[in-house]
Motif scaffolding. Structure first.
Motif, short mmCIF file in Angstrom:
data_model
loop_
_atom_site.label_atom_id
_atom_site.label_comp_id
_atom_site.label_asym_id
_atom_site.label_seq_id
_atom_site.Cartn_x
_atom_site.Cartn_y
_atom_site.Cartn_z
N GLN A 272 0.94 -1.18 -0.07
CA GLN A 272 0.02 -0.19 0.02
C GLN A 272 0.99 1.28 0.20
N LYS A 306 -1.90 10.63 0.58
CA LYS A 306 -2.69 10.45 -0.64
C LYS A 306 -2.41 8.91 -0.50
N ARG A 308 -3.97 5.23 -2.68
CA ARG A 308 -4.80 4.53 -3.79
C ARG A 308 -5.08 3.09 -3.32
N GLY A 313 -10.24 3.40 -4.53
CA GLY A 313 -9.55 4.28 -5.65
C GLY A 313 -8.80 5.39 -4.81
N LYS A 314 -8.63 6.60 -5.43
CA LYS A 314 -7.72 7.68 -5.02
C LYS A 314 -8.33 8.23 -3.64
N ALA A 316 -7.48 11.29 -0.98
CA ALA A 316 -6.54 12.38 -0.35
C ALA A 316 -6.99 12.98 0.93
N SER A 332 -12.21 12.61 -2.76
CA SER A 332 -11.82 11.34 -3.66
C SER A 332 -12.25 11.53 -5.06
N ASP A 333 -11.88 10.65 -5.96
CA ASP A 333 -11.95 11.01 -7.11
C ASP A 333 -13.34 10.19 -7.83
N THR A 367 -12.99 15.43 -6.14
CA THR A 367 -11.86 16.44 -6.76
C THR A 367 -12.44 17.52 -7.54
#
Length: 374
Positions: A272, A306, A308, A313-314, A316, A332-333, A367
């Motif tokens: 991770q 940050k 993933r 998902g992504k 931050a 988040s995205d 985002t």
């Protein structure tokens, strides 16, 4: 001798790789003064400029310079020509030990190199060594060459962030324990060597055990040097050149002090990856509001991570601390991930309350545009 530099006049910055071209008026003034080096000349004060400097005619040339208080337009001022190169230097009056040296400028500013040279200590002409064609070329000592090599190889571009690379995961395999992860994050910065000198000061004051210092790179290098007892190893180390790791650490410390931030890149747990940044920031609108509420002396600290994740998902997260005020922003995205994070916002708030750091504000969104969730 006291020096008075002209305020408001700065060297022109070169554009791209274009070389700086000498001002012909400056060169002409230097040629006019050269025969008078060491002699007294008369300067006619023509005008006083808006920045406090004066326009003075010396050796049939108009030059801008700073004059002592009390100088009047129209007066004649005696000056001793101290030097014509690399920049004209004139001394007001005829007594060298009692009058200030003034720097003159005919129009365009001089180069940075000339400005630095003009601030160097002056050596009387009679004390300068005699130079001729048989004079050997100047060379650097071995120590100076070693220092120059180390600094050149350890140099990083200005503005580049200081990055600490984690060699091992912060937590072991399995479900990470938050307390363990937080302690490992603290150690990742505290034992990096960036703050070694302040830790030594704490140890000297009895506030830090010696065992903590032993885990930092500077102490480990010192211990390794103590273990090298044989002359052969000492000679081999000397031939290998300077210790670049030491100069790199000094360079990183200077960058951290200048920028007020540091980054850590590594694995939070096996497989991770994580990026973490900590910085001391200037006050923004929110922190200025907090200052009006009684935290005017509190520094602003920002910490951001940050990730993933395989399922989320992504993600931050950024934490801003102003005194006892804690502001958290999570992004988040993915809209589904954002809704999931909002559903667990209450647990995050409860955990921070239990840790003695209650939330002042919490923002969770994508985002494209975070949505406040108080």
């Amino acid at each position: 001798m006291q020096r008075l530099d002209t305020p408001g006049l700065r060297p022109l910055a070169p554009v791209g790789s274009t070389p700086i071209v000498a001002d012909p008026r400056q060169a002409a003034f230097q040629r006019a003064l050269q025969p008078f080096v060491g002699q007294v000349v008369q300067g006619a004060v023509l005008a006083k400029m808006s920045d406090g400097s004066f326009l003075v005619r010396v050796a049939d040339t108009n030059a801008r310079m700073m004059l002592p208080a009390g100088a009047d337009v129209g007066a004649d001022v005696p000056m001793t020509v101290v030097a014509a190169q690399p920049r004209p230097l004139l001394q007001v009056g005829t007594e060298p030990a009692q009058s200030p040296v003034v720097h003159t400028q005919t129009g365009a500013p001089t180069s940075s190199a000339a400005t630095l040279l003009s601030k160097a200590p002056l050596t009387p002409r009679e004390q300068l060594p005699q130079l001729d064609r048989n004079t050997p070329q100047p060379t650097l000592s071995p120590a100076a060459r070693a220092i120059a090599t180390a600094l050149t190889q350890a140099y990083t571009a200005p503005g580049a962030p200081v990055i600490i690379l984690g060699k091992t995961p912060l937590a072991g395999p399995g479900t990470p324990v938050p307390e363990q992860l937080g302690k490992q994050l603290q150690n990742a910065l505290g034992e990096s060597g960036l703050f070694y000198e302040s830790h030594v000061a704490e140890w000297a004051a009895g506030k830090r055990p010696l065992q903590d210092l032993a885990r930092e790179p500077q102490m480990q290098r010192h211990a390794e040097a103590q273990m090298r007892q044989s002359p052969a190893e000492s000679a081999a180390r000397a031939l290998a050149g300077p210790d670049l790791s030491a100069s790199q650490m000094i360079n990183q410390q200077l960058h951290t002090q200048e920028q007020g931030k540091v980054q850590w890149h590594g694995e939070a747990w096996p497989g991770q990856p994580m990026q973490w940044e900590v910085r001391r920031d200037e006050r923004d609108e929110r922190s200025q509001r907090d200052a009006r509420e009684g935290h005017e002396d509190a520094p602003v600290w920002r910490s951001g991570v940050k990730f993933r994740f395989p399922l989320l998902g992504k993600v931050a997260a950024n934490v801003t601390m102003v005194g006892d005020q804690v502001h958290v922003q999570v992004q988040s995205d993915d809209d589904t991930t954002t809704e999931t994070l909002r559903a667990w916002a209450g647990m995050l708030q409860g955990a921070l309350d239990a840790a003695g750091a209650p939330l002042t504000s919490l923002s969770i969104g994508t985002t494209e545009g975070p949505v406040d969730a108080q």
